[in-house]
Write a protein that holds these residues in place. Structure first.
Motif, PDB file in Angstrom:
ATOM      1  N   UNK A 160      -6.414  -3.332  -4.732  1.00 45.14           N
ATOM      2  CA  UNK A 160      -6.836  -2.051  -5.296  1.00 45.14           C
ATOM      3  C   UNK A 160      -8.275  -1.779  -4.873  1.00 45.14           C
ATOM      4  N   UNK A 161      -8.550  -0.551  -4.488  1.00 45.39           N
ATOM      5  CA  UNK A 161      -9.877  -0.175  -4.034  1.00 45.39           C
ATOM      6  C   UNK A 161     -10.061  -0.281  -2.534  1.00 45.39           C
ATOM      7  N   UNK A 162      -9.009  -0.760  -1.856  1.00 44.28           N
ATOM      8  CA  UNK A 162      -9.036  -0.886  -0.398  1.00 44.28           C
ATOM      9  C   UNK A 162      -7.808  -0.200   0.168  1.00 44.28           C
ATOM     10  N   UNK A 163      -7.897   0.223   1.418  1.00 47.21           N
ATOM     11  CA  UNK A 163      -6.769   0.868   2.069  1.00 47.21           C
ATOM     12  C   UNK A 163      -6.607   0.308   3.468  1.00 47.21           C
ATOM     13  N   UNK A 164      -5.376   0.367   3.959  1.00 47.34           N
ATOM     14  CA  UNK A 164      -5.099  -0.126   5.297  1.00 47.34           C
ATOM     15  C   UNK A 164      -3.744  -0.797   5.364  1.00 47.34           C
TER      16      UNK A 164
END
Length: 125
Positions: free
Chosen positions: A67-71
């Motif tokens: 959570x808080x990251x994307x990719x």
């Protein structure tokens, strides 16, 4: 998916139906969590990003950004929650942090950043 064994003898005795129901509900939730996130097929040398979790899938694994990251899970970058998803007050500034964000009330306002109101000093002046 590998099977988990749980020792049912460690569940304490219940003195009434409500207590038994709540313990069984928690037990059911714990079982569901173990079935959803199984990391037993992940090895220390997996290719997941340091900001991702490795999840077992059939005879392999996949990576999912925290959570808080994307990719892709193999490469995760900080998501800037201040762009669209923050819950800051209209009277607060959103400050992006690594994996999260903070809300800081603007000058002349007080609160926790999610709820800000005029400070008493500004109202009386």
């Amino acid at each position: 998916m590998s099977q988990k064994s749980i020792n049912l003898h460690n569940i304490p005795a219940c003195s009434n139906f409500f207590e038994m129901s709540s313990k069984l509900s928690i037990f059911t939730i714990l079982i569901s969590v173990f079935q959803i996130i199984d990391t037993s097929g992940c090895f220390p040398e997996n290719n997941c990003d340091k900001n991702a979790i490795c999840i077992t899938a059939e005879s392999s694994y996949y990576c999912q950004c925290n959570a808080g990251y994307e990719g892709s899970g193999y490469i995760c970058t900080d998501e800037n929650e201040c762009v669209a998803t923050h819950q800051c007050s209209l009277y607060a500034a959103c400050v992006n942090t690594d994996g999260s964000y903070e809300c800081i009330c603007r000058n002349g306002y007080i609160g926790d950043g999610f709820s800000c109101h005029k400070s008493f000093d500004d109202i009386t002046n």
